[in-house]
Design a protein around this motif. Sequence first.
Motif, PDB file in Angstrom:
ATOM      1  N   THR A 188       0.856  -1.192   0.000  1.00 11.16           N
ATOM      2  CA  THR A 188       0.000   0.000   0.000  1.00 11.16           C
ATOM      3  C   THR A 188       0.886   1.234   0.000  1.00 11.16           C
ATOM      4  N   THR A 189       0.378   2.264  -0.624  1.00  7.42           N
ATOM      5  CA  THR A 189       1.116   3.527  -0.637  1.00  7.42           C
ATOM      6  C   THR A 189       0.746   4.329   0.609  1.00  7.42           C
ATOM      7  N   LYS A 190       1.537   5.333   0.895  1.00  3.30           N
ATOM      8  CA  LYS A 190       1.239   6.207   2.034  1.00  3.30           C
ATOM      9  C   LYS A 190      -0.108   6.903   1.818  1.00  3.30           C
ATOM     10  N   GLU A 191      -0.397   7.273   0.571  1.00  3.72           N
ATOM     11  CA  GLU A 191      -1.675   7.931   0.268  1.00  3.72           C
ATOM     12  C   GLU A 191      -2.846   7.004   0.561  1.00  3.72           C
ATOM     13  N   GLN A 192      -2.705   5.718   0.238  1.00  2.00           N
ATOM     14  CA  GLN A 192      -3.776   4.760   0.524  1.00  2.00           C
ATOM     15  C   GLN A 192      -3.981   4.617   2.035  1.00  2.00           C
ATOM     16  N   LEU A 193      -2.879   4.520   2.777  1.00  2.00           N
ATOM     17  CA  LEU A 193      -2.993   4.423   4.235  1.00  2.00           C
ATOM     18  C   LEU A 193      -3.610   5.684   4.825  1.00  2.00           C
ATOM     19  N   GLU A 194      -3.252   6.843   4.295  1.00  2.00           N
ATOM     20  CA  GLU A 194      -3.840   8.095   4.775  1.00  2.00           C
ATOM     21  C   GLU A 194      -5.336   8.140   4.494  1.00  2.00           C
ATOM     22  N   ALA A 195      -5.758   7.610   3.347  1.00  2.00           N
ATOM     23  CA  ALA A 195      -7.189   7.569   3.020  1.00  2.00           C
ATOM     24  C   ALA A 195      -7.928   6.629   3.980  1.00  2.00           C
ATOM     25  N   ILE A 196      -7.314   5.509   4.313  1.00  2.00           N
ATOM     26  CA  ILE A 196      -7.921   4.571   5.265  1.00  2.00           C
ATOM     27  C   ILE A 196      -8.011   5.234   6.640  1.00  2.00           C
ATOM     28  N   ALA A 197      -6.936   5.908   7.056  1.00  2.00           N
ATOM     29  CA  ALA A 197      -6.928   6.592   8.349  1.00  2.00           C
ATOM     30  C   ALA A 197      -8.027   7.652   8.403  1.00  2.00           C
ATOM     31  N   LYS A 198      -8.199   8.407   7.321  1.00  2.00           N
ATOM     32  CA  LYS A 198      -9.246   9.431   7.274  1.00  2.00           C
ATOM     33  C   LYS A 198     -10.628   8.795   7.390  1.00  2.00           C
ATOM     34  N   SER A 199     -10.826   7.670   6.714  1.00  2.00           N
ATOM     35  CA  SER A 199     -12.109   6.973   6.776  1.00  2.00           C
ATOM     36  C   SER A 199     -12.406   6.505   8.201  1.00  2.00           C
ATOM     37  N   ILE A 200     -11.402   5.936   8.865  1.00  2.00           N
ATOM     38  CA  ILE A 200     -11.578   5.488  10.255  1.00  2.00           C
ATOM     39  C   ILE A 200     -11.895   6.674  11.158  1.00  2.00           C
TER      40      ILE A 200
END
Length: 112
Positions: free
Chosen positions: A75-87
Amino acid sequence: ALFWEYDARIGRRWNLDPKPNPAISQYATFALNPILYSDVLGDTIRVQRLQREGQKPIIRITYKTELLNISNIQTTKEQLEAIAKSIKDQITESYAKEYEGFEVWANVEITV
């Protein structure tokens, strides 16, 4: 959960808390109140009660954790940031509300 092994039958963890709160047993989970609190990663939960003159009291809940990719999926950092934002959005939407007699503010900090 990432930080603890939980036994729902006894409401306690099997292992010691790697991020202990000195006010609570190292085997405790959910700040000893699984009805009021959720701590998905078993990481950190903080709760404050603020009394305001002539207004509803505020319960402020602070979740602070780190999002880790422990899978073998790249996963890219952007994908992890999107998941974090969703949570963060889901937690805020679930808890930050006005109730009869008090308000709840949710402060969510998720680092990637």
